[in-house]
Design a protein around this motif. Structure first.
Motif, PDB file in Angstrom:
ATOM      1  N   ARG A   1     -11.941   6.722   7.601  1.00 23.71           N
ATOM      2  CA  ARG A   1     -11.026   6.181   8.608  1.00 23.71           C
ATOM      3  C   ARG A   1      -9.546   5.695   7.877  1.00 23.71           C
ATOM      4  O   ARG A   1      -9.716   5.468   6.910  1.00 23.71           O
ATOM      5  CB  ARG A   1     -11.770   4.583   8.751  1.00 23.71           C
ATOM      6  CG  ARG A   1     -11.278   3.542   9.476  1.00 23.71           C
ATOM      7  CD  ARG A   1     -12.123   2.282   9.472  1.00 23.71           C
ATOM      8  NE  ARG A   1     -13.598   2.483   9.799  1.00 23.71           N
ATOM      9  CZ  ARG A   1     -14.284   2.227  10.634  1.00 23.71           C
ATOM     10  NH1 ARG A   1     -13.516   2.077  11.893  1.00 23.71           N
ATOM     11  NH2 ARG A   1     -15.512   2.433  10.789  1.00 23.71           N
ATOM     12  N   GLU A   2      -8.777   5.739   8.772  1.00 25.56           N
ATOM     13  CA  GLU A   2      -7.404   5.715   8.286  1.00 25.56           C
ATOM     14  C   GLU A   2      -7.131   4.200   8.399  1.00 25.56           C
ATOM     15  O   GLU A   2      -7.140   3.362   9.349  1.00 25.56           O
ATOM     16  CB  GLU A   2      -6.245   6.335   9.061  1.00 25.56           C
ATOM     17  CG  GLU A   2      -5.121   6.120   8.447  1.00 25.56           C
ATOM     18  CD  GLU A   2      -3.982   7.192   9.102  1.00 25.56           C
ATOM     19  OE1 GLU A   2      -3.331   6.682   9.950  1.00 25.56           O
ATOM     20  OE2 GLU A   2      -3.740   8.416   8.426  1.00 25.56           O
ATOM     21  N   MET A   3      -6.618   3.577   7.179  1.00 23.43           N
ATOM     22  CA  MET A   3      -6.444   2.203   7.090  1.00 23.43           C
ATOM     23  C   MET A   3      -5.033   2.131   6.720  1.00 23.43           C
ATOM     24  O   MET A   3      -4.376   2.809   5.617  1.00 23.43           O
ATOM     25  CB  MET A   3      -7.463   1.589   6.145  1.00 23.43           C
ATOM     26  CG  MET A   3      -8.817   1.593   6.418  1.00 23.43           C
ATOM     27  SD  MET A   3      -9.938   0.626   5.526  1.00 23.43           S
ATOM     28  CE  MET A   3      -9.335  -0.753   6.101  1.00 23.43           C
ATOM     29  N   PHE A   4      -4.486   1.007   7.220  1.00 17.23           N
ATOM     30  CA  PHE A   4      -2.927   0.541   6.934  1.00 17.23           C
ATOM     31  C   PHE A   4      -3.050  -0.959   6.311  1.00 17.23           C
ATOM     32  O   PHE A   4      -3.626  -1.840   7.010  1.00 17.23           O
ATOM     33  CB  PHE A   4      -2.202   0.615   8.012  1.00 17.23           C
ATOM     34  CG  PHE A   4      -0.801   0.282   7.875  1.00 17.23           C
ATOM     35  CD1 PHE A   4       0.000   1.383   7.108  1.00 17.23           C
ATOM     36  CD2 PHE A   4      -0.246  -0.931   8.481  1.00 17.23           C
ATOM     37  CE1 PHE A   4       1.317   0.971   7.109  1.00 17.23           C
ATOM     38  CE2 PHE A   4       1.216  -1.122   8.084  1.00 17.23           C
ATOM     39  CZ  PHE A   4       2.002   0.020   7.393  1.00 17.23           C
ATOM     40  N   ILE A   5      -2.655  -1.221   5.095  1.00 16.34           N
ATOM     41  CA  ILE A   5      -2.636  -2.229   4.404  1.00 16.34           C
ATOM     42  C   ILE A   5      -1.297  -2.771   4.096  1.00 16.34           C
ATOM     43  O   ILE A   5      -0.450  -2.290   3.717  1.00 16.34           O
ATOM     44  CB  ILE A   5      -3.592  -2.110   3.134  1.00 16.34           C
ATOM     45  CG1 ILE A   5      -4.654  -1.256   3.132  1.00 16.34           C
ATOM     46  CG2 ILE A   5      -3.761  -3.492   2.583  1.00 16.34           C
ATOM     47  CD1 ILE A   5      -5.695  -1.761   3.729  1.00 16.34           C
ATOM     48  N   THR A   6      -1.287  -4.244   4.341  1.00 17.56           N
ATOM     49  CA  THR A   6       0.100  -4.921   4.082  1.00 17.56           C
ATOM     50  C   THR A   6      -0.344  -6.231   3.292  1.00 17.56           C
ATOM     51  O   THR A   6      -1.241  -6.568   3.095  1.00 17.56           O
ATOM     52  CB  THR A   6       0.659  -5.305   5.379  1.00 17.56           C
ATOM     53  OG1 THR A   6       0.045  -6.246   6.082  1.00 17.56           O
ATOM     54  CG2 THR A   6       1.156  -4.240   6.217  1.00 17.56           C
ATOM     55  N   GLY A   7       0.410  -6.566   2.672  1.00 21.60           N
ATOM     56  CA  GLY A   7       0.331  -7.737   1.685  1.00 21.60           C
ATOM     57  C   GLY A   7       1.527  -8.414   1.716  1.00 21.60           C
ATOM     58  O   GLY A   7       2.632  -8.412   2.067  1.00 21.60           O
TER      59      GLY A   7
ATOM     60  N   LEU B   1       4.627  -3.163  -2.422  1.00 21.04           N
ATOM     61  CA  LEU B   1       4.060  -3.487  -1.261  1.00 21.04           C
ATOM     62  C   LEU B   1       3.860  -1.770  -0.511  1.00 21.04           C
ATOM     63  O   LEU B   1       2.998  -1.856   0.243  1.00 21.04           O
ATOM     64  CB  LEU B   1       5.027  -4.389  -0.304  1.00 21.04           C
ATOM     65  CG  LEU B   1       4.929  -6.058  -0.948  1.00 21.04           C
ATOM     66  CD1 LEU B   1       6.128  -6.487  -0.389  1.00 21.04           C
ATOM     67  CD2 LEU B   1       3.504  -6.315  -0.605  1.00 21.04           C
ATOM     68  N   SER B   2       5.011  -1.191  -0.842  1.00 21.01           N
ATOM     69  CA  SER B   2       5.229   0.196  -0.076  1.00 21.01           C
ATOM     70  C   SER B   2       3.914   0.946  -0.915  1.00 21.01           C
ATOM     71  O   SER B   2       3.246   1.631   0.048  1.00 21.01           O
ATOM     72  CB  SER B   2       6.458   0.827  -0.673  1.00 21.01           C
ATOM     73  OG  SER B   2       7.476   0.140  -0.353  1.00 21.01           O
TER      74      SER B   2
END
Lengths: 904, 86
Positions: free
Chosen positions: A585-591, A573-574
């Motif tokens: 574009r800066e993207m931040f993904i979580t799952g 996940l990290s």
């Protein structure tokens, strides 16, 4: 004499008496007178006698006195005359003798046989030829009857020449008198005596046998010639050379010309042949002795017939003639034209085909062994495929043009040339980095042609298809199929090794929004990035797969405990949570991540997947980053909530379908049958495997209508394939425990077989060990009923349950299917190998056929084959195929006996 | 041609009857035998005795001479020559 007598008398007178002398004289005178008269009488009598001989009257005394008589001397005259008669007679006899010799010589030298017979037919004379012909060995024939000697049989008076002569006189002829196989022309000529009576008949026999034979053979020769002329498949004209007039023609000639005989005979030959070169007759004007050429025959209706004309000169009746024969070439011309057209067609094809073709000739060494080959011809496609201009290869040796390994195919080509059998093979051609499908055949003695089909692209495409089948095209990660496979492998391995396996389901948060707002390209970019990051965060032995839009799964093998797994989950996940630059574009993904552990949370892949999925939903719902599966989640029966209602309607909505996986004979590689497998195409969830809805169907009882549908569909389809002409194949259908428990299986199967018309022996029912053991007695009865109907029965997933092989003998089982978990590691783990080997051996001892499931590698195939396993099923041969694909496979012959699946 | 050199000797024995006609004719033939055979002489016997036209020709024919009989105004002329063929 008278004087002398007187003198003697006078001497006597001188010495005697005169009177007495006178008396004596008178007496003497009287006596003399008497004697004179007697002498004259005597003379006259003799004269008369002679005159009588001469045929005239006697001499009368008054005609001639005695004195004149003596003076005339008639006797002297007559004697002289007689002397002359005798002399003449002698001369005549001499002349006759010569004449007779002449006649004999003439008769003997005559070619004809000549006989002289008297009026009674007695032979009086014959010449030498008649002796040769009629009585060569008989000497005494004179006086014998010619009827006996020659005719030797009764002859009718009308035919007998002698009879005819005696009746009618004159000459008689017999134009064909046959004797001893010889033919004679006989002429009989009568000879008459002075009284005009027939005294002799001269028979002249002229032998014309030879002439008759010659006439006969002439007739036969002519008939033969006529037959030849009428039956020969050529028109024939006989032409008088000087006038060029046609004097004879055969029937075929008339038919070819198309005119009646009378219109052709007498016509000039130029009217029908050599029209153009009239006046330049090859024979009579140009001095040729023979003319043989293709020409036109002018027909009566103005048409032109192609003919092969042959002319020869022949002499007939002392005059030069031309014998012309014509063979109709129109059919041959047509055939030639057709051949030319066909050749043109193939030449065009040859020039236009995309396959390269080269025609080659074997080259032999001094010992006569083929050592190389020479290129004789190539087509344009060859030039472009090999990038070699035609002129650069023609006449050159293969060893000069091709590097290895093309020359190494020489052995194949030699075999093709020697056997005449075509051969095809695939060949990589390194210099061009191309792959060819090469067909070689022998079109002529010592030669062979090679057809090069460039399959480089196709090969590449096949690899790509393979990749697409098992890998996600976007991320390159294993897809759902491969994931399932790997999971099964991992579980099987872990099960035997006593290891644990963690299955993680990862779903990206708000991925839908990313797609919707930033577009699919960005979404895809993001997915690839996540895939990379996940892949980099696990060990090589672990598996990361993408199974749906934003759904990833991770299989961690050989894990210690939940702590390790939790750490791994956090790490994953990290890894994805690291901010990323996507298209500036800066993207931040979580799952959200759900975890199920083997064996605690499920022993089968299906269960683990279901549970990991459930845990993932929980994590998402609770906002946890990752969540272990708990039994509580089961209680939630998430899937039941999701699927329960849908399952009820799935049958009506036609959402179920079957896929078919081939079962293959391990020795021959030929397909023996297929297992029908159920799939559900859920309108929202997509394709679902049985593990995701069968437990629910069992629980709700929906398994009964679904199971029946499966059986009906599989049977109907198998019947349809058979009716379409494919070879009979056995279809295997799984039966669930509840179907057995609820009873009525046998009746249901019977109804389905009757309704579909499927022969019972082509249906195999598969049940699991668990079902078998569940209620052994009832099950055995049911199985016996089914067996009695002629069905085949198989135990599925054998080896995972509790049954012992010896127990199986109480059931009417035909086949055992070794569970895939044993097969998987059969070549890597001795235990698995031993179990599989034992199952095969003991199964065989119970006369059961053994089927191995989940066969994926050649090593496994070879292991199983070596142990005598009967049949196999698995990805190595075919994955389960949809109806369309499976039908296509049958059509392409893969179901056919001729095709060996091993090669695929 | 031969005729040109052939002499004809005529014997007129008219008034005689057989057999003196025959004897006369035979005596003439005997006397001239050589010339007759040689072909240089022909005898021509004139007779009015009909029987002689049979007896004379038959007799001289047997002797190998050629004979022909023709009629003359008052009787017959019997021609005798050396060759039968005549």
């Amino acid at each position: 004499m008278k004087g002398l007598k007187a003198t003697e008398h006078w001497a006597d007178v001188a010495g005697s008496d005169p009177a007495a002398e006178l008396v004596r004289l008178r007496e003497e005178n009287a006596s003399l007178r008497e004697r004179e008269a007697a002498a004259a009488g005597y003379v006259r009598a003799k004269i008369d006698q002679l005159l009588q001989v001469m045929g005239t009257l006697p001499l009368h005394p008054e005609e001639l006195d005695d004195a004149t008589l003596f003076a005339l001397d008639p006797i002297g005259i007559l004697s002289d005359a007689f002397a002359q008669v005798l002399e003449h007679s002698q001369k005549t006899n001499e002349a006759l003798a010569v004449a007779r010799d002449e006649i004999s010589a003439i008769l003997d030298s005559a070619g004809a046989a000549i006989l002289v017979v008297d009026s009674e037919g007695r032979i009086q004379n014959r010449n030498s030829r008649s002796r040769e012909l009629f009585f060569p060995s008989q000497e005494a024939v004179i006086g014998r009857s010619c009827r006996e000697m020659i005719c030797r049989r009764p002859v009718a008076p009308v035919t007998c020449l002698l009879d005819r002569i005696s009746r009618h006189g004159g000459r008689a002829e017999d134009e064909d008198f046959t004797l001893d196989g010889k033919h004679f022309h006989v002429v009989a000529t009568p000879l008459h005596d002075r009284q005009g009576v027939v005294s002799r008949v001269v028979l002249v026999y002229t032998d014309f046998t030879q002439r008759r034979r010659m006439e006969q053979s002439l007739l036969e020769a002519e008939a033969r010639l006529r037959t030849i002329l009428t039956s020969v498949q050529a028109g024939i004209l006989l032409i008088e050379a000087e006038s060029h007039r046609i004097v004879d023609v055969n029937d075929l000639g008339l038919r070819m010309i198309g005119a009646p005989r009378e219109a052709v005979l007498g016509a000039e030959c130029h009217r029908f042949v050599c029209a153009v070169t009239c006046g330049e007759c090859p024979i009579t004007e140009l001095g040729q002795t023979v003319d043989s050429a293709d020409r036109w025959l002018l027909t009566a209706n103005g048409g032109r017939l192609p003919v092969l004309k042959t002319v020869t000169k022949i002499m007939l009746d002392g005059r030069m003639h031309l014998l012309e024969s014509f063979v109709d070439l129109s059919e041959r011309k047509q055939a030639e034209a057709a051949l030319q057209a066909s050749e043109q067609k193939y030449r065009t094809l040859y020039a236009a085909m995309k396959e390269g073709v080269s025609l080659n000739e074997l080259v032999h060494d001094a010992a006569g062994c083929p050592v190389d080959f020479r290129i004789i011809d190539v087509n344009p496609a060859y030039e472009s495929i090999f990038n070699l201009p035609r002129q650069a290869v023609l006449g050159r040796l293969a060893s000069e043009i091709y590097p290895e390994p093309v020359s190494s195919h020489l052995d194949i080509y030699i075999r093709v040339v020697e056997s005449g059998q075509p051969v095809s093979f695939e060949s990589s051609y390194e210099p061009l980095q191309k792959t060819f499908h090469v067909s070689a055949f022998a079109p002529a003695e010592g030669r062979f042609a090679t057809v090069f089909e460039d399959i480089t692209e196709r090969k590449r495409a096949e690899v790509e298809v393979q990749r697409l089948a098992y890998f996600d095209s976007l991320t390159g990660l294993p897809n759902r199929s491969l994931f399932r496979d790997r999971l099964e492998q991992a579980l099987a391995h872990a099960g035997r090794a006593g290891h644990r396996v963690a299955l993680m389901f990862l779903d990206l948060d708000q991925f839908k929004e990313v797609n919707d707002t930033l577009g699919h390209a960005t979404g895809d970019h993001l997915l690839k990035m996540v895939a990379d990051r996940l892949g980099n965060s696990v060990r090589k032995s672990d598996t990361v797969a993408r199974i749906g839009g934003d759904e990833f799964v991770v299989i961690l093998t050989d894990v210690e405990g939940e702590v390790d797994v939790s750490a791994a989950a956090s790490k994953l996940l990290s890894a994805i949570a690291v901010p990323a630059q996507v298209e500036g574009r800066e993207m931040f993904i979580t799952g959200s991540l759900g975890i199920a552990l083997f064996p605690e949370d499920g022993e089968t892949a299906e269960t683990l997947i279901k549970n990991a999925d459930a845990a993932m939903y929980q994590a998402k719902e609770h906002g946890d980053t990752h969540q272990f599966y708990t039994t509580a989640m089961n209680a939630l029966a998430l899937e039941r909530l999701l699927l329960g209602n849908d399952l009820r309607r799935a049958l009506e909505r036609n959402e179920f379908f079957l896929v078919y996986q081939p079962q293959v004979n391990i020795d021959s590689g030929r397909m023996t049958g297929m297992e029908a497998l159920l799939r559900w195409r859920h309108p929202d969830l997509g394709l679902l495997p049985p593990s995701q809805f069968i437990p629910l169907a069992e629980e709700t009882g929906l398994i009964l209508p679904i199971g029946r549908w499966v059986l009906e569909t599989a049977c109907a389809q198998n019947r349809a394939w058979q009716q379409a002409g494919f070879p009979p194949l056995m279809v295997a259908v799984n039966l669930s425990g509840r179907q057995f428990r609820e009873g009525g299986v046998a009746e249901m199967v019977a109804e389905v077989l009757a309704a579909t018309g499927m022969p019972a022996h082509l249906l195999e029912l598969e049940i699991t060990e668990t079902v078998l053991m569940d209620n052994a007695e009832t099950t055995r009865r049911t199985l016996n009923e089914l067996k009695a109907m002629g069905l085949q029965l198989a135990i599925d997933d054998f080896g995972t349950g509790y049954s012992s092989l010896s127990y199986l003998k109480h059931f009417p089982i035909d086949r055992l299917k070794i569970d895939r978990s044993f097969v998987h590691d059969i070549t890597r783990h001795d235990d698995d190998a031993a179990i599989a080997e034992a199952i095969i051996a003991m199964g065989h001892s119970l006369r059961l056929k053994i089927v191995a499931e989940g066969v994926e590698t050649l090593e496994q195939v070879e292991f199983l084959r070596a142990r005598g396993c009967d049949e196999m099923q698995g990805f190595f041969f075919r994955r389960p195929e949809t109806l369309e694909d499976f039908t296509g496979m049958l059509q392409h012959g893969l179901g056919n006996d001729q095709i060996c699946l091993f090669s695929g | 041609m031969a005729d040109a050199t052939v002499e004809t000797m005529e014997f007129d024995i008219r008034g005689q009857i057989c057999p003196s006609t025959l004897l006369t004719a035979l005596r003439a033939v005997n006397q001239h035998r050589e010339r007759l055979r040689g072909g240089s002489l022909r005898l021509s016997i004139l007779t009015d005795n009909r029987a002689a036209t049979n007896t004379i020709p038959e007799a001289v024919r047997n002797m190998g001479y050629g004979v022909s009989v023709s009629r003359t105004g008052t009787g017959y002329c019997i021609a005798i020559e050396g060759d039968m063929g005549g």
